[in-house]
Motif scaffolding. Structure first.
Motif, PDB file in Angstrom:
ATOM      1  N   GLN A 100      -7.699   0.105  -6.521  1.00 38.96           N
ATOM      2  CA  GLN A 100      -8.470  -1.111  -6.241  1.00 38.96           C
ATOM      3  C   GLN A 100      -9.901  -0.962  -6.746  1.00 38.96           C
ATOM      4  OE1 GLN A 100      -9.285  -1.904  -2.118  1.00 38.96           O
ATOM      5  NE2 GLN A 100      -9.616  -4.075  -2.487  1.00 38.96           N
ATOM      6  N   ILE A 101     -10.506   0.174  -6.500  1.00 41.06           N
ATOM      7  CA  ILE A 101     -11.884   0.402  -6.949  1.00 41.06           C
ATOM      8  C   ILE A 101     -11.948   0.419  -8.470  1.00 41.06           C
ATOM      9  CG2 ILE A 101     -13.763   2.097  -6.994  1.00 41.06           C
ATOM     10  CD1 ILE A 101     -12.836   2.831  -4.085  1.00 41.06           C
ATOM     11  N   SER A 132     -14.188  -5.069  -1.904  1.00 40.19           N
ATOM     12  CA  SER A 132     -13.110  -4.334  -1.246  1.00 40.19           C
ATOM     13  C   SER A 132     -13.420  -4.257   0.242  1.00 40.19           C
ATOM     14  CB  SER A 132     -12.984  -2.937  -1.847  1.00 40.19           C
ATOM     15  OG  SER A 132     -14.146  -2.174  -1.589  1.00 40.19           O
ATOM     16  N   TYR A 133     -12.702  -3.413   0.931  1.00 41.90           N
ATOM     17  CA  TYR A 133     -13.002  -3.228   2.332  1.00 41.90           C
ATOM     18  C   TYR A 133     -13.267  -1.748   2.571  1.00 41.90           C
ATOM     19  CZ  TYR A 133      -7.963  -2.319   2.275  1.00 41.90           C
ATOM     20  OH  TYR A 133      -6.721  -1.867   1.966  1.00 41.90           O
ATOM     21  N   LEU A 193     -11.615  -3.075  -9.784  1.00 40.45           N
ATOM     22  CA  LEU A 193     -12.858  -3.836  -9.593  1.00 40.45           C
ATOM     23  C   LEU A 193     -13.921  -3.422 -10.600  1.00 40.45           C
ATOM     24  CD1 LEU A 193     -12.990  -3.946  -5.693  1.00 40.45           C
ATOM     25  CD2 LEU A 193     -12.504  -5.863  -7.248  1.00 40.45           C
ATOM     26  N   LEU A 211     -18.995  -3.225  -5.263  1.00 40.56           N
ATOM     27  CA  LEU A 211     -17.676  -2.687  -4.936  1.00 40.56           C
ATOM     28  C   LEU A 211     -17.387  -2.846  -3.447  1.00 40.56           C
ATOM     29  CD1 LEU A 211     -17.710   0.455  -7.202  1.00 40.56           C
ATOM     30  CD2 LEU A 211     -16.141  -1.493  -7.391  1.00 40.56           C
ATOM     31  N   LYS A 241      -6.004   2.552  -2.948  1.00 39.44           N
ATOM     32  CA  LYS A 241      -7.427   2.215  -2.720  1.00 39.44           C
ATOM     33  C   LYS A 241      -8.271   2.666  -3.914  1.00 39.44           C
ATOM     34  CE  LYS A 241      -7.402   1.313   2.049  1.00 39.44           C
ATOM     35  NZ  LYS A 241      -6.240   1.041   2.550  1.00 39.44           N
ATOM     36  N   GLU A 263       0.832  -1.210   0.000  1.00 40.27           N
ATOM     37  CA  GLU A 263       0.000   0.000   0.000  1.00 40.27           C
ATOM     38  C   GLU A 263       0.863   1.255   0.000  1.00 40.27           C
ATOM     39  OE1 GLU A 263      -2.833  -0.387   3.203  1.00 40.27           O
ATOM     40  OE2 GLU A 263      -4.233  -1.451   1.893  1.00 40.27           O
TER      41      GLU A 263
END
Length: 143
Positions: free
Chosen positions: A37-38, A56-57, A41, A52, A34, A19
């Motif tokens: 990541q979105i 993800s978290y 996805l 989404l 992050k 990260e």
């Protein structure tokens, strides 16, 4: 500690290093890992807020904030689902493709460094272990 706890702790360290490194790489195109990541996805068809969140978290407000940022900065477009007017669908834009073209050489170099002296067989074994852990997690802690 036992080997399984050690394994999880090493994953935590690895994720933190990834990260931090990836944030540096993506900062060149005004994104964070992050955000990446979105966007990743969305490119794999997890294209609604609900999907989404599953992929993800984070919390709903946090996801909404990230999606708003990506939309305001023209990395994604939002449309209303044709079948359910309560659902928004997101699509990546050419700005995202251009951003990836910009950082791709740095990104690929970082991946090469991470996997230096690790052969494909070892990578495959690691991938299998992670997939099995994810499956166990999903079987016992469904989202």
């Amino acid at each position: 500690m036992n080997k399984k706890q050690d394994f999880i702790n090493e994953i935590f360290k690895f994720v933190t290093l990834l990260e931090n490194s990836w944030d540096f790489i993506f900062s060149q195109v005004w994104l964070t890992v992050k955000n990446y990541q979105i966007l990743y996805l969305i490119s794999t068809w997890l294209d609604t807020s609900k999907r989404l969140l599953w992929g993800s978290y984070g919390s709903k407000p946090n996801m909404a904030k990230k999606l708003r940022f990506l939309e305001e900065n023209n990395f994604v477009t939002r449309t209303i689902d044709s079948k359910d007017k309560r659902v928004f669908r997101f699509t990546i834009t050419t700005k995202w493709s251009q951003a990836m073209d910009t950082i791709s050489p740095i990104y690929e170099n970082a991946i090469s460094i991470i996997f230096e002296n690790i052969d494909d067989k070892d990578i495959h074994i690691g991938w299998i272990v992670i997939q099995k852990c994810l499956q166990n997690f999903n079987n016992h802690c469904p989202i």
